[in-house]
Design a protein around this motif. Sequence first.
Motif, PDB file in Angstrom:
ATOM      1  N   GLY A 121      -4.052  37.675  96.713  1.00 39.97           N
ATOM      2  CA  GLY A 121      -2.685  37.883  96.211  1.00 39.97           C
ATOM      3  C   GLY A 121      -2.233  39.325  96.325  1.00 39.97           C
ATOM      4  N   VAL A 165      -1.005  40.106  92.396  1.00 34.07           N
ATOM      5  CA  VAL A 165      -1.957  39.860  91.318  1.00 34.07           C
ATOM      6  C   VAL A 165      -2.347  41.157  90.629  1.00 34.07           C
ATOM      7  CG1 VAL A 165      -4.140  38.726  90.783  1.00 34.07           C
ATOM      8  CG2 VAL A 165      -2.895  38.114  92.846  1.00 34.07           C
ATOM      9  N   GLU A 199       1.615  40.037  84.103  1.00 37.68           N
ATOM     10  CA  GLU A 199       1.752  38.587  83.922  1.00 37.68           C
ATOM     11  C   GLU A 199       3.045  38.159  83.251  1.00 37.68           C
ATOM     12  OE1 GLU A 199      -1.414  35.792  82.803  1.00 37.68           O
ATOM     13  OE2 GLU A 199      -2.674  37.587  82.711  1.00 37.68           O
ATOM     14  N   ARG A 253       0.116  34.141  86.419  1.00 37.12           N
ATOM     15  CA  ARG A 253      -0.883  33.904  87.478  1.00 37.12           C
ATOM     16  C   ARG A 253      -0.750  32.529  88.114  1.00 37.12           C
ATOM     17  NH1 ARG A 253      -1.752  39.245  87.954  1.00 37.12           N
ATOM     18  NH2 ARG A 253       0.346  38.970  87.192  1.00 37.12           N
ATOM     19  N   GLN A 261      -0.655  31.345  91.959  1.00 38.47           N
ATOM     20  CA  GLN A 261      -1.630  30.375  92.456  1.00 38.47           C
ATOM     21  C   GLN A 261      -0.941  29.195  93.133  1.00 38.47           C
ATOM     22  OE1 GLN A 261      -4.830  31.376  92.420  1.00 38.47           O
ATOM     23  NE2 GLN A 261      -5.013  29.663  93.859  1.00 38.47           N
ATOM     24  N   ASN A 301      -4.462  43.852  84.676  1.00 37.62           N
ATOM     25  CA  ASN A 301      -4.338  42.542  85.310  1.00 37.62           C
ATOM     26  C   ASN A 301      -5.686  41.860  85.511  1.00 37.62           C
ATOM     27  OD1 ASN A 301      -1.570  42.339  85.440  1.00 37.62           O
ATOM     28  ND2 ASN A 301      -1.456  43.544  87.326  1.00 37.62           N
TER      29      ASN A 301
END
Lengths: 138, 1104
Positions: free
Chosen positions: B413, B417, B422, B427, B431, B499
């Motif tokens: 990512g 990521v 977040e 996440r 995904q 993260n």
Amino acid sequence: MMKGNFEPKIIGFFCKWCTSAAADLAGTSRKKYPANVIPIRFFCSSRIDPQHILQAFRNGADGVLIGGCHFGDCHYQNGNYKTARRVALLHKLLEGMGIDKRRLRLEWISAAEGEKFTKVIKEFTDEIKKLGSIQGKN
Amino acid sequence: MKRIGVFICHCGINIAKTVDVEALTEEIKKYPGVVHAENYKYMCSDPGQNLVVDAIKKQKLDAVVVAACSPTLHENTFRNTSERGGLNRYVCEMANVREQCSWVHDDKAIGTTKAAHIIKSIIEKVKYDEALEPILVDVTRRALVVGGGIAGIQAALDIANAGIETILVERSPSIGGHMIQLSETFPTLDCSQCIMTPKMVEVAQHDKIKLLTYSEIEEISGSVGNFKVKVRRKSPFVDWEKCNGCGECDLACPVSTDNEFECHLATQKAIYRPFPQAVPNRFTISKLGQPPCRIACPAGVNAQGYIALIRAGKYKEALELEREANPFASVCGRVCNHPCESDCVRGEVEEPIAIASLKRYVADVGSYPLEQKKPTGEKIAVVGSGPGGLSCAYFLAKMNYRVTVYEAENVAGGMLVLGIPEFRLPRNAIQADIDYIKSFGVEIKTGVRVGETMSLDDLQKNHRAVFIATGAYEEMKLNIDGEDLRGVLHCISFLEKVNKGEKITLGKKVAVIGGGNAAVDAARVAKRLGSDVTILYRRSRREMPANSWEVDEAEREGVKIEFLVAPTKIIGTNRMQEIECIRMELGAPDASGRRRPIPIEGSEFRIPVDNIIVAISQKPQIDWLEPAFERTKWGTLVVDPDTLETKVKGVYAGGDVVTGPATIIEAVAAGKKAAEVIDAHIRGVPVVHKQYKKGRPEPEDLKRIQKVLRAEMPKLDVNKRSKFDEVELGFEEEVAKKEAERCLNCAICCECLQCETVCEPKAIAHDLEDKIEEYDVGALVVATGFDLYDAERLKEYGYGTVQDVVTSLQFERLLSASGPTAGELKRPSDGRVPKRIVFIQCAGSRDKENHLEYCSKICCMYTAKHALLFKHRVHDGEPIIFYIDVRTSGKGYEEFYNRVTDEGTLYIRGKVSKVYQDNGRIVVLGADTLSGKKVEVDADMVVLAPAMVPTEGNEEFVRKLKIQCDAKGFLTEAHPKLRPVESQTMGIFLAGAAQGPKDIPEVVAQASGAASKAIAILSQDKISFEPTVAGVDEDLCSGCSICVGVCPYNARELDKEKMVVKVTEALCQGCGSCSAACPSGAAQQKNLVDKQIEQMVVTVLEEK
């Protein structure tokens, strides 16, 4: 020659599609105008060679009137543009020859403009009368 | 010398009144060359013509001059006469002594003198006239009719029924014109559709008619008998050979747009057939290009498309369409900087569509089970699994390449990521997109650091191509004292740790240095970790590169921002304690267009803080690449901007590693472009970069749109934001649909491709382009029809502001059984049946002062018909007609008018001064000029009878055809009485309302007239031209080619061998401009040579 009695000799070079047709319309509408302009009919004003104009002056014409179609209306696409350019150049040359450039006039008169044709003939005849004879000037 | 005969006509008294014809005859008799002169009362009469014939024979004449009327009238007559006498027709000339002499002068002496001059000049001309033979040219026996209304249809059928191949060109997708829009026709009240559709079908089925609808004349050249016409076949984006008119596409299309056929009273789909009985019965797509939102998106995501699908509730299809151009639907729906919204045309009305939020809505609700695919093609390696790398992998895998993505971190990512917190990008959202990418068979190997774990060489050996998308991770330093003290953090590594779930403890007071998105993210994260956070930014709010909405959110969460402040040193021992800053002011703009900050001397101050987070940009980390890879001075990789290929063949790069820190969508775009290039290179085909035309509504049209505010994104309560829960909560279905309704469908067709999925014959062709076809034809009929005068220019009548004020054509649609109300008369505003309708005649016509001077001729009759049909539909209805005069000249028309008045229509003679709405009622103010009183009438509806005007674009079209139109734009006929269906250009004929307002019977009659004129030309094998063309005297011609340049018809060409100019006589139209231009006198127009003109000039100037 007394200017008051002076009747100028004027040649009208008219294209068949617009100005000559306007002259016909003026006739059909019984408009009245001075008889000084003698018409010569061409297919297109672009047929008029500057030499013809100069020759007219040489032979004693007091004025030359050229009539064609409005820009965009030329029956031959763009003949009137060529005429406009030729007359513009000729105007410059005339001055150099000592001929008042007002003696050569270019007008766009459409087939529908009988009224305008009459007006132009009157105006131009008056103007040439004021300018006097071309011979007197020389 | 020629023996010339002169014939002077009295024309009754028309000439004789002002010209002394007897004296003139005597004078002319004496003129050199004249052997015969006589006069007669009517020279054009039979006995008159016989005088000419007899004289030619008895006097052995060689040439004839007829002094009479204008040659326009009788030149042909007397040339025929001369032929009967045995002369060539071109040695007969006319002297115009009527129109240009007798009619314009009163004095007989003056008239006679002028007539003599005119006649003598013509005698001089005729002296040098040659006997000429007409030029014969083969005729192309094919006609072309322009315009598919009733005029064009009638003309085409008539010509085709004469056995002549006919091409019918119509601008819109179907023939039928305005007549097919009408309900019933006066005075017989037969249904327009019923009498029109059989004719339309006959056209379509006629084996001699080639029907070209949705086509326009592009260019025309040549002349009568042999025109060359270029026709633009506009792309309908549907293969008409395959389309069977089933209409499935119509049902599937999610875009509604204005319906022109229904005069804006209804909508139609972006894929449409103008009306169910259209001929040909084919569908057309209205496509203006690509919408601004799609063009603004670096990856070209079709926002208009998925928004249309949201409106239709097709969320799965919407998501598929999003992913077509960008696999990161879920990610970009949340954190994209959405340049699409900046260009959204709705923003010109009030606010742009919430495009990104709608995208997210679709990503949230539209997900569908993924089918795992296994590509089988060549192997490609991608280094880095950020948005750029994964996009490249995705697009390649979709093209059946086997792609392996190598990622140094343990999670895929990239910056998505590691860098984005977040609460902005959960996440599972990342995904979802990665899972989708993987379903195409993309393999992601994490924990593999290329350059360490394995070498680039190894990758190159095992793969056909390598794409490097390693991003920009190396953090820039402030380069000030104290930067290595404890407590000084750098943004990306800080975010990365958070993260990854590593524990981080911050002090009480934290300062974040920088103004980008990462700085704002870091500040919001620090805030969530419990610190008091201040962002220090060296410019002002306007220059902040972070998304403004993120900045707003940070402030709402309690983050403070100090503008125009820059750190100068960090103070502390071991651990930092204070930061020293200096105040800045803004100077002149720098290269980025933002104003450059300048320190204010002596303004230093200190802020006690426990931590600072430096967030002032990053650069790529590319030490691991060999020197063969060229770098820029900013430390980014150099690639070919067109192909993204690095200096090492087969290795490509894109995203932040090339651009420096940029946006996600730009990285996606780079990945997509790299995939296309890699595929092209492998297949050995050229890389195509398509340019798209922007399609959008005119700013003028936006004025009509009602303002609706943009849907607001619901957010997590500020007080509940202590954790990392997502702040933006997403739209509810209802909100999403309502927001999607705001879309203006800028490009009309949104290319959602729903039509493609339902089209069984596979006729949809979104890539179809216009074609130019060339046709040789012998004659044309122009029947381009009319439009109604723009009723919005009649402001006093309320059209455009009062909804129930309609035009006559709209009223026809409201009456029509096939119209938007299925023939039930309902008013547009509320669908109520109107009880009282006021009809206003002469809306724009007969109003010399304000609008148009002429009478539109048909309005009195159709308004009477409207009143009657209204009474038929609504028995207790009250039609009231305001009129200036009622003009009912036509067979059965007065009788029809009487019937209308007998059945209870109130006619009020007078003009309406104002129509306005007052408390729901429509008030019509006018005058009754018969009683001299003011009139005020309440109405349920008002119907205007706007003037007929030439169809839009007629003037430009006329110019293309080199025919003429009058000051109002109507086509000009060659003669208003004697040649009403001919244009002034031979071989081009006129039919229908394009030539002037007229009703259907007249249109049909004129069309048949034009057709018969065309047939007259096309039924001959050869056509003759005037031989008065310009030739070349080869002995005089020097080959200078000046004449070639002035000829407007390409009739002259230099023969390079003989070095003389050659003339194609069939092309020469005889203007003579070459003769005037020729410096040597070699170019001479036949029968108007220089010698003739010279003699005429001299003669005219001679004293009598």
